[in-house]
Design a protein around this motif. Structure first.
Motif, short mmCIF file in Angstrom:
data_model
loop_
_atom_site.label_atom_id
_atom_site.label_comp_id
_atom_site.label_asym_id
_atom_site.label_seq_id
_atom_site.Cartn_x
_atom_site.Cartn_y
_atom_site.Cartn_z
N UNK A 294 8.99 -24.96 -9.61
CA UNK A 294 9.23 -25.97 -8.86
C UNK A 294 10.28 -25.79 -7.70
N UNK A 295 11.47 -24.92 -7.85
CA UNK A 295 12.39 -24.74 -7.04
C UNK A 295 11.77 -24.13 -5.72
N UNK A 296 10.74 -22.77 -6.23
CA UNK A 296 10.36 -22.24 -5.33
C UNK A 296 9.43 -22.88 -4.40
N UNK A 297 8.50 -23.88 -4.84
CA UNK A 297 7.77 -24.90 -3.95
C UNK A 297 8.61 -25.62 -3.19
N UNK A 298 9.89 -26.21 -3.66
CA UNK A 298 10.47 -27.25 -2.71
C UNK A 298 11.23 -26.50 -1.73
N UNK A 299 11.52 -25.03 -1.83
CA UNK A 299 11.88 -24.29 -0.84
C UNK A 299 10.85 -24.01 0.47
N UNK A 300 9.79 -23.55 -0.19
CA UNK A 300 8.73 -23.25 0.71
C UNK A 300 8.31 -24.65 1.58
N UNK A 301 8.44 -25.68 0.98
CA UNK A 301 7.64 -26.78 1.57
C UNK A 301 8.75 -27.20 2.90
N UNK A 302 9.96 -27.07 2.67
CA UNK A 302 10.93 -27.18 3.55
C UNK A 302 10.63 -26.14 4.84
N UNK A 303 10.10 -25.34 4.75
CA UNK A 303 9.95 -24.38 5.97
C UNK A 303 11.07 -23.60 6.56
N UNK A 304 11.02 -23.73 7.67
CA UNK A 304 12.38 -23.07 8.33
C UNK A 304 13.81 -23.65 7.87
N UNK A 305 13.60 -25.21 7.73
CA UNK A 305 14.61 -25.96 7.08
C UNK A 305 14.57 -25.97 5.59
N UNK A 306 14.75 -25.08 4.93
CA UNK A 306 14.37 -25.13 3.45
C UNK A 306 15.34 -26.16 2.63
#
Length: 621
Positions: A498-510
């Motif tokens: 879930x942490x990895x997905x949350x970071x990826x969703x943020x894109x450039x602004x993780x």
């Protein structure tokens, strides 16, 4: 029971032995709500079967979220943005009211009639010495956050003051920056934690309930519903909140370690690949620690981490702007209390889109983050607080961590502000997670201190997240403190994914991805916490200590009026059995889990409200 009035003439004293014989008799075995009676405590250390409903539903949600994020990151990002806008605009007021309301609520509990109630039996002593109890609280709650935001938040508020607090560079910018930071990190978060901690500790140690969030709702919805479908929904929401709160912390830790590697190892900007690799390593570490049973090793790491954090703080204090930091402490405290009402009332109604954007990145994100951590931190501080009174609990949980946060942000925030004002543009760092490293670069031994920071972040997370995965296992397996390894491994892996997905969703602004999803995920459990506070008051209102006080007040008031009327100043108060319906119990209204609307508290045997009680006062005049 009635109090008997006796003219205080030269009579012989009462037969103490006879009175003691009465008091040691059957009354002590009575289940009367005014008496502290023996309870059969829930065996929290006993293995329990997996609750397939609680585990199954939350597991499906977690897996579905992960698959959605990896298969269609763009649609998940769009959904989280829309959800964030809706929550901040429509429910931002609720976050603000509940967070500030909980501060007043727990202070009211501690200062009022409930403050003397013990989290255990009447004569039970605290399980841990006060010093040990305080030391253990340091390991809960905020390790990664203090490292991540210690410098970046005060500096961010300095260069971009919150909407409505003045233009950039205004004379009060430093005071506003520190007041806003303390607002986010002192009384409010720990009051949120205290609500869950009190409810769980009281239910487990005073009432003998299971170690589940749902069990604390028994006085509000009844034991049957708390152990049934309604209770399962509550525990599902608790796991859901803990999962996303832990994932947000893991994401922050990965961002900061990645930023440190850029400076120390010179790897260039840490992209999503590097961040996911960091998350994978950290996840493996805390899963291994959670299932290995090496609690002493983890405790040793945690203690080592506290020493390293203290050494780092002392280093920055001595090498940095020492006098400025010392001057900043009273300034920060004064500004905090001066601006507290205004900061508590911030909603997007006060500043439109600009305020809404600021709140979603700061205040409401923090309130959501703290709410999502309450099942873990609340259960942790509950487990170490047996034997404390409500007043001791609230005082310790509110004041001790708040003082630690004050000192931490005065040292690191003060050093960051002084560095920014001295000409080094910390606010212009590539990302918020790089701010601390940029400040350390201006001090001696910068490489060593940067390595220490990365080590601190890693251990802070490993020592906290393994406990969070065990808490999710506890909630999945009916309250056991020893959840099975497969369950713990699943929740550990889910947290990392879930942490990895949350970071990826943020894109450039993780960072925005972490913040947005945390706010949306925390909203359901915020509503649970409101109900939990109501249930806690209902539970405390029927506590034996409170009931005894109600009996004492009613009995003494009735007897004093009659005594003065009949004998003036020359009377004493004793006791005698009253006829059914004429005792003190008829003056007392009881409500709570032990006394239902269908149960009469006026028992007509020799052990109820009509029984004799002990002498209350000595002769007067």
């Amino acid at each position: 029971m009635n109090l008997k009035l006796t003219n205080s003439g030269p009579t012989a004293p009462a037969d103490a032995a006879g009175e003691r014989e009465i008091l040691d008799g059957p009354l002590q075995d009575s289940p009367h709500p005014a008496l502290d009676h023996t309870i059969e405590e829930h065996r929290a250390d006993a293995p329990q079967k997996l609750d397939t409903v609680v585990f199954g539903v939350t597991a499906v949600i977690a897996i579905g979220f992960v698959l959605w994020g990896f298969v269609s990151t763009e649609t998940l990002g769009s959904a989280s943005d829309s959800g964030l806008s809706w929550v901040v605009h429509n429910m931002g007021w609720l976050f603000s009211l509940v967070a500030s309301g909980f501060v007043l609520f727990v202070i009211w509990l501690a200062a009022g009639k409930f403050g003397r109630i013990p989290l255990g039996r009447d004569d039970e002593q605290p399980e841990f010495r006060t010093v040990s109890w305080i030391a253990m609280m340091f390991s809960a709650g905020m390790g990664i956050g203090l490292m991540f935001y210690g410098v970046s938040e005060p500096v961010a508020h300095l260069v971009e003051p919150p909407p409505g607090t003045g233009a950039v560079g205004n004379p009060e910018a430093v005071q506003t920056a520190m007041a806003t930071t303390l607002f986010h990190w002192t009384l409010h978060p720990w009051a949120i934690y205290a609500v869950v901690g009190l409810a769980v500790a009281y239910g487990v140690f005073r009432r003998g309930r299971s170690l589940l969030i749902s069990s604390a709702f028994a006085p509000l919805i009844g034991e049957r519903r708390a152990n049934g479908p309604v209770g399962r929904v509550i525990d599902i929401l608790a796991i859901f909140a803990t999962l996303f709160g832990s994932a947000a912390s893991l994401g922050l830790g990965a961002l900061q370690i990645g930023s440190g590697l850029e400076l120390v190892a010179g790897i260039g900007r840490a992209g999503n690949g590097v961040l996911v690799a960091i998350i994978t390593v950290l996840t493996l570490c805390f899963v291994l620690s959670a299932v290995s049973g090496v609690s002493k090793g983890i405790q040793w790491l945690s203690n080592t981490n506290m020493v390293l954090a203290l050494v780092l703080a002392v280093f920055v204090f001595v090498v940095g702007p020492t006098v400025f930091i010392l001057n900043l402490v009273p300034t920060a405290v004064g500004s905090y209390f001066q601006d507290l009402a205004m900061m508590s009332a911030r909603t997007d109604a006060a500043g439109g889109d600009a305020m809404q954007t600021w709140l979603s990145g700061w205040t409401i994100f923090y309130w959501a983050w703290w709410v999502s951590w309450t099942p873990f931190v609340g259960m942790f501080i509950a487990r170490i607080s047996r034997g404390r009174t409500v007043r001791q609990f609230v005082t310790g949980v509110l004041l001790v961590p708040s003082l630690v946060s004050l000192v931490w942000f005065a040292v690191f925030g003060g050093a960051g502000i002084a560095t920014q004002q001295g000409g080094t543009d910390l606010a212009g760092a590539d990302s918020p997670e790089a701010t601390l490293f940029s400040m350390l670069q201006t001090m001696p031994l910068s490489t060593l201190t940067s390595v220490v920071v990365m080590l601190l972040v890693a251990i802070f997370f490993v020592s906290g997240a393994d406990a969070a995965s065990i808490v999710m296992g506890t909630l999945s397996e009916r309250g056991t403190l020893s959840p099975s390894r497969p369950t713990v491994i699943f929740w550990g892996a889910a947290t990392g994914a879930v942490a990895a997905v949350m970071l990826v969703v943020g894109g450039e602004d993780a960072l925005s991805g972490l913040q947005n999803i945390t706010i949306v995920a925390a909203l359901p459990f915020l509503l649970v916490m409101v109900g939990l506070a109501v249930a806690l008051v209902k539970d405390l209102s029927s506590d034996p200590l409170v009931v005894r006080r109600a009996y004492a007040v009613a009995a003494v008031e009735q007897a004093i009026v009659a005594g003065v009327t009949q004998h003036g100043d020359d009377f004493t108060l004793t006791y005698e059995q009253a006829a059914p319906g004429e005792g003190v119990g008829d003056l007392v209204t009881l409500a709570g889990p032990n006394v239902t609307a269908d149960e009469s508290v006026h028992r007509e045997d020799d052990h109820g409200d009509h029984h004799k009680d002990e002498v209350l006062t000595a002769p007067t005049s």
